[in-house]
Design an enzyme around this catalytic site. Sequence first.
Site, short mmCIF file in Angstrom:
data_model
loop_
_atom_site.label_atom_id
_atom_site.label_comp_id
_atom_site.label_asym_id
_atom_site.label_seq_id
_atom_site.Cartn_x
_atom_site.Cartn_y
_atom_site.Cartn_z
N CYS A 2 0.78 -1.29 0.13
CA CYS A 2 -0.04 0.12 -0.04
C CYS A 2 0.94 1.25 -0.12
O CYS A 2 1.97 1.19 0.58
CB CYS A 2 -0.84 0.08 1.11
SG CYS A 2 -2.16 -1.27 1.36
N ARG A 27 3.58 -0.22 -4.91
CA ARG A 27 3.33 -0.69 -3.70
C ARG A 27 1.84 -1.57 -3.52
O ARG A 27 1.84 -2.06 -2.43
CB ARG A 27 3.38 0.56 -2.65
CG ARG A 27 4.50 1.21 -2.64
CD ARG A 27 4.61 2.19 -1.50
NE ARG A 27 4.66 1.80 0.06
CZ ARG A 27 5.70 1.39 0.33
NH1 ARG A 27 7.01 1.89 -0.13
NH2 ARG A 27 5.77 1.12 1.46
N TRP A 75 -2.92 -2.60 -1.69
CA TRP A 75 -2.39 -4.28 -2.00
C TRP A 75 -3.26 -4.89 -0.72
O TRP A 75 -2.79 -4.59 0.39
CB TRP A 75 -0.83 -4.22 -1.72
CG TRP A 75 -0.50 -5.58 -2.23
CD1 TRP A 75 -0.11 -6.17 -3.35
CD2 TRP A 75 -0.58 -6.75 -1.26
NE1 TRP A 75 0.12 -7.62 -3.33
CE2 TRP A 75 -0.06 -8.00 -2.07
CE3 TRP A 75 -0.65 -7.19 0.24
CZ2 TRP A 75 0.30 -9.19 -1.43
CZ3 TRP A 75 -0.55 -8.43 0.49
CH2 TRP A 75 -0.08 -9.52 -0.14
N ASN A 99 -1.35 2.22 5.68
CA ASN A 99 -0.59 1.07 5.19
C ASN A 99 -0.27 0.26 6.39
O ASN A 99 0.28 0.87 7.35
CB ASN A 99 0.69 1.73 4.57
CG ASN A 99 1.61 0.84 4.01
OD1 ASN A 99 1.37 -0.28 3.92
ND2 ASN A 99 2.74 1.34 4.06
N GLY A 100 -0.26 -0.91 6.26
CA GLY A 100 0.21 -1.90 7.37
C GLY A 100 -0.80 -2.73 7.64
O GLY A 100 -1.93 -2.96 6.96
N GLU A 480 17.59 -16.92 -9.10
CA GLU A 480 17.25 -15.60 -9.24
C GLU A 480 16.57 -15.61 -10.78
O GLU A 480 15.57 -14.78 -10.87
CB GLU A 480 18.37 -14.74 -9.21
CG GLU A 480 18.22 -13.16 -9.42
CD GLU A 480 16.68 -12.47 -8.83
OE1 GLU A 480 16.26 -13.23 -7.80
OE2 GLU A 480 16.41 -11.53 -9.33
N LYS A 484 12.90 -14.32 -11.39
CA LYS A 484 12.46 -13.31 -12.20
C LYS A 484 11.36 -13.62 -13.07
O LYS A 484 10.27 -13.07 -13.40
CB LYS A 484 13.62 -12.75 -12.93
CG LYS A 484 13.72 -11.38 -13.18
CD LYS A 484 14.10 -10.30 -12.22
CE LYS A 484 13.51 -10.74 -10.73
NZ LYS A 484 13.83 -10.11 -9.62
N GLU A 487 7.74 -14.77 -11.70
CA GLU A 487 6.99 -13.46 -11.04
C GLU A 487 6.41 -12.57 -12.25
O GLU A 487 5.06 -11.94 -11.89
CB GLU A 487 7.57 -12.79 -10.19
CG GLU A 487 8.67 -11.74 -10.52
CD GLU A 487 9.41 -10.79 -9.48
OE1 GLU A 487 8.82 -10.51 -8.45
OE2 GLU A 487 10.63 -10.85 -9.45
N HIS A 503 17.58 -36.36 -9.42
CA HIS A 503 16.86 -36.97 -8.17
C HIS A 503 15.36 -36.77 -7.80
O HIS A 503 14.87 -36.70 -6.77
CB HIS A 503 17.64 -36.67 -6.85
CG HIS A 503 19.23 -36.64 -6.73
ND1 HIS A 503 19.58 -37.89 -6.51
CD2 HIS A 503 20.27 -36.19 -7.13
CE1 HIS A 503 20.92 -38.14 -6.79
NE2 HIS A 503 21.36 -36.88 -7.28
N LYS A 603 5.61 -4.03 -4.32
CA LYS A 603 7.22 -4.00 -4.26
C LYS A 603 7.68 -4.23 -2.84
O LYS A 603 8.73 -4.74 -2.68
CB LYS A 603 7.46 -2.53 -4.72
CG LYS A 603 8.75 -2.23 -4.91
CD LYS A 603 9.72 -2.75 -6.03
CE LYS A 603 11.01 -2.39 -6.10
NZ LYS A 603 11.63 -3.56 -6.78
#
Length: 608
Positions: A2, A27, A75, A99-100, A480, A484, A487, A503, A603
């Site tokens: 947010c 965000r 968000w 936000n939170g 990584e 990338k 996502e 395996h 983010k």
Amino acid sequence: MCGIVGYIGKRDCSDVLMDGLEKLEYRGYDSAGIAVFENGSIKTVKTRGKLACMKAKLDNEGKPLGCCGIGHTRWATHGEPSDINSHPHSNGRVTIVHNGIIENYAELKDFLKEKGYVFLSQTDSEVVACLLDYYYSERNPLKAITETVKELRGSFALGILFKDFPDRIYAVRKASPLIVGKGDGEFFIASDIPAFLKYTKEYILLDDDEIVCMENGKAQFFNVHGIEVSKEVHTAEWDVEQAQKQGFPHYMLKEIHEQPDVADKTLKAVIKNGVPDFSDAGFTDDIMRSIKKVFVVACGTSMHAGIIARYAVEKLARIPVTVETASEFRYMDPIVGKDDLVILISQSGETADTKAGLELAKEKGAKTLAIVNVKYSAIARAADMCINTLAGPEIAVASTKAYTVQIAVLYLIAFRMAFANGNITEEELKALTKEIEKAPDAIRNILKKEDECRFIASRLVNVEKLFFIGRGFDYALSLEGSLKLKEITYIHSDAYAAGELKHGTISLIEEGVPVITIATQESVLPKTISNMEEVKARGATVIALARKGTKFAENTVDILFEIDTELPDMLTPLATVCGLQLIAYYTSVLRGIDPDKPRNLAKSVTTE
Ligand code: M6R
């Protein structure tokens, strides 16, 4: 998660708020809204959907006209993305953006219901509006805020309007970011600096539980007891242009292309007289010599940077390194003590789990070193020592340039720790430093191969799943590359140590499944090639990223992406990662996805 903004001054508030929200959309982007004092009363406009929906709504309905207001981009945590759950929330005489997460919202809600409050949304945030109203019995906003804050458990950054006090904004924060921008006779609040960078570079940091009241070109700061406190004004080092797309179609592409420059800048900031020197951060040779074990605690891409660090520090400094995802570290009762160094890596410097990991490490007496991209962020401020990476603002949800500068710093730490512990001589330290100084050029060379990356992306665009494999540093980088790609493309992807595939996972390899193999490490190259042949024999489409000149048997590789670099094997991830980022970026674009705003993600992850 947010983004919140607020403005008070002489400008058109709706425009300033929408401008700020655009900068903070990274965000969260499932809904947005603003509330502005218009002729003494609060006018709220909010809607589900990205900011574009909000803009359309303002165009249709008319924007609120005034010079004081707050805004939010969401968000969702509590309650689905919907018009009603969008912020701002009003109840009684109070309007807020939040936000939170309010962890005790359910019990507070029960209490407030008993007092006669009726709730409209499913959010935890609306409880805060009601509680503020409840404590506003004496019509004293500051008292209402201090009383409310004492009752809240969890994290919050709040922008608050009281209907009785037009053209005044209050804000308060705890464990969620909130910055006050100071312009000429005007003030801003925001979750992050880019939201007001266009108007001012001066800002003030709020500590936990601190309150700001802004009115008539003046800002006053108070502690949780309502006592006025004085605050320092900082100047942002970021430029407005850095927080804009600068002609690129997406922030992600722009940020990928910034890598040669930001790597150069970051390296120069910590290399002195030809060797890495972290004494400015308090990370001296004496401290390095006292460390028995290193823990790296981080999330996502930053955690992957930590895995590169593990290979580098163990190889050069011969000190054991454990890399833990922060969400596990904080609850696993780790065996960490005063002889250990805990490195917290975070682009944003505000990731909730990483911050909690830092607090735990401190409780256990370990030395803590933060590597963060946002100066004065919560993690930067709380750690014993801090190294700032100089990537500049990273807006795209997918982290790119932040990773590259993180690993650049981590390599330098490994070099210096090796020297401090007597594993390498000063000459060797200088030689290694010279090698890493070639990184910006090596990155530039890879970025010239954008067309090849687009071609590889065209071969991935319709696949259902794919795999990344590699050994050693290439394995660390595979993790990584895979994150990338998944996502921002929504293609299922996994990364494996190349020797691990047989395996179990090799049963998933069938005709046409792409296996992206990173094969730049000479010492294990024959082994990696054998693994490529194993998957090829089972029908995989093998895409290899290998040093220029690497020889493969006929028909082992379907597509070869050559890494043309003078970097020693250990440092090739600095260059190779850029190819992986571009492949992910173009696959996303070809699939019609906005790589800057992949679904369900935000983010800054300020909730656990
Ligand atoms: O700000 P941080 O570096 O602490 O963020 C950690 C992760 O949330 C972040 O790296 C995330 O994995 C990115 N979306 C990856 O591109």
